[in-house]
Design a protein around this motif. Structure first.
Motif, PDB file in Angstrom:
ATOM      1  N   LEU A   1       0.925  -1.287   0.077  1.00  0.00           N
ATOM      2  CA  LEU A   1      -0.005  -0.005   0.145  1.00  0.00           C
ATOM      3  C   LEU A   1       0.863   1.260  -0.135  1.00  0.00           C
ATOM      4  O   LEU A   1       0.658   2.270  -0.629  1.00  0.00           O
ATOM      5  N   LEU A   2       1.910   1.276   0.934  1.00  0.00           N
ATOM      6  CA  LEU A   2       2.928   2.540   0.737  1.00  0.00           C
ATOM      7  C   LEU A   2       3.413   2.698  -0.660  1.00  0.00           C
ATOM      8  O   LEU A   2       3.572   3.816  -0.975  1.00  0.00           O
TER       9      LEU A   2
ATOM     10  N   HIS B   1      -9.816   8.634  -7.305  1.00  0.00           N
ATOM     11  CA  HIS B   1      -8.627   8.459  -6.174  1.00  0.00           C
ATOM     12  C   HIS B   1      -9.254   7.775  -4.790  1.00  0.00           C
ATOM     13  O   HIS B   1      -8.877   6.922  -4.267  1.00  0.00           O
ATOM     14  N   LEU B   2     -10.313   8.538  -4.148  1.00  0.00           N
ATOM     15  CA  LEU B   2     -10.897   8.011  -2.954  1.00  0.00           C
ATOM     16  C   LEU B   2     -11.426   6.432  -3.279  1.00  0.00           C
ATOM     17  O   LEU B   2     -11.178   5.690  -2.352  1.00  0.00           O
ATOM     18  N   LEU B   3     -12.208   6.444  -4.228  1.00  0.00           N
ATOM     19  CA  LEU B   3     -12.670   4.849  -4.328  1.00  0.00           C
ATOM     20  C   LEU B   3     -11.736   4.058  -4.762  1.00  0.00           C
ATOM     21  O   LEU B   3     -11.651   2.718  -4.392  1.00  0.00           O
ATOM     22  N   ALA B   4     -10.506   4.363  -5.436  1.00  0.00           N
ATOM     23  CA  ALA B   4      -9.548   3.297  -5.579  1.00  0.00           C
ATOM     24  C   ALA B   4      -8.773   3.164  -4.271  1.00  0.00           C
ATOM     25  O   ALA B   4      -8.445   1.938  -3.955  1.00  0.00           O
TER      26      ALA B   4
ATOM     27  N   GLY C   1      -7.733  -0.625  -0.307  1.00  0.00           N
ATOM     28  CA  GLY C   1      -7.518  -0.598   1.069  1.00  0.00           C
ATOM     29  C   GLY C   1      -8.271  -1.952   1.519  1.00  0.00           C
ATOM     30  O   GLY C   1      -7.959  -2.442   2.719  1.00  0.00           O
ATOM     31  N   THR C   2      -9.313  -2.078   1.182  1.00  0.00           N
ATOM     32  CA  THR C   2     -10.358  -2.980   1.599  1.00  0.00           C
ATOM     33  C   THR C   2      -9.878  -4.402   1.226  1.00  0.00           C
ATOM     34  O   THR C   2      -9.995  -5.580   2.088  1.00  0.00           O
TER      35      THR C   2
ATOM     36  N   GLU D   1      -6.070   5.455   7.722  1.00  0.00           N
ATOM     37  CA  GLU D   1      -6.303   6.232   6.377  1.00  0.00           C
ATOM     38  C   GLU D   1      -7.188   5.667   5.583  1.00  0.00           C
ATOM     39  O   GLU D   1      -7.932   6.476   4.942  1.00  0.00           O
ATOM     40  N   ILE D   2      -7.414   4.386   5.417  1.00  0.00           N
ATOM     41  CA  ILE D   2      -8.465   3.933   4.638  1.00  0.00           C
ATOM     42  C   ILE D   2      -9.720   4.247   5.262  1.00  0.00           C
ATOM     43  O   ILE D   2     -10.811   4.430   4.628  1.00  0.00           O
TER      44      ILE D   2
END
Length: 161
Positions: free
Chosen positions: A9-10, A100-103, A108-109, A84-85
């Protein structure tokens, strides 16, 4: 195993945040304050609290992403990846919607599914807050932090006449 997932994720975040600023924030300008100047605001102001947030976490301001850090302050969301998620879920619940938010939410999920209950709780919290995701917080830096928080915590109500 979680460490490897967070490292992934990073990596993705590092590669996408510059693109996000370039394409989603191209009309936005960076704030006219730096971390040191924020610490010069009145003790109980939003600006001072933000400066203390940067100092406490050892963070630097990222141009055009300053509101994101204010979101951490006003939502109580931490700065590790699951938080963050969760904050992205909260912002979705608050009305924010972009690719970006949806991605971030989808990835993240998938990568950290063990926090889904926290994510759902954050989404509901966002729904119960006054819509703030679109505010320009630079204009509110001199306001009392508690007043800003109290205002945001009040869900807008419909008044029928």
């Amino acid at each position: 195993m979680k460490k490897i997932r967070v490292q992934f994720l990073l990596f993705v975040y590092d590669k996408t945040q510059k693109l996000y600023r370039k394409y989603f924030k191209k009309k936005k300008r960076q704030w006219q304050f730096n971390e040191k100047q924020l610490l010069e605001f009145q003790e109980d102001s939003l600006g001072r609290k933000l400066g203390e947030f940067y100092r406490k976490h050892g963070f630097s301001m990222i141009p055009k992403m300053e509101n994101h850090d204010v979101h951490h302050l006003i939502t109580g969301c931490g700065t590790n990846f699951e938080d963050e998620i969760a904050m992205q879920y909260l912002l979705l619940g608050n009305g924010k919607l972009n690719a970006h938010l949806l991605a971030a939410i989808v990835l993240g999920t998938i990568i950290l599914p063990e926090y889904v209950k926290i994510y759902i709780k954050a989404y509901k919290k966002g729904q119960n807050m006054r819509a703030f995701y679109h505010w320009d917080f630079e204009e509110l830096l001199s306001q009392k932090y508690e007043h800003v928080m109290d205002f945001i915590q009040q869900k807008e109500t419909v008044v029928l006449h």
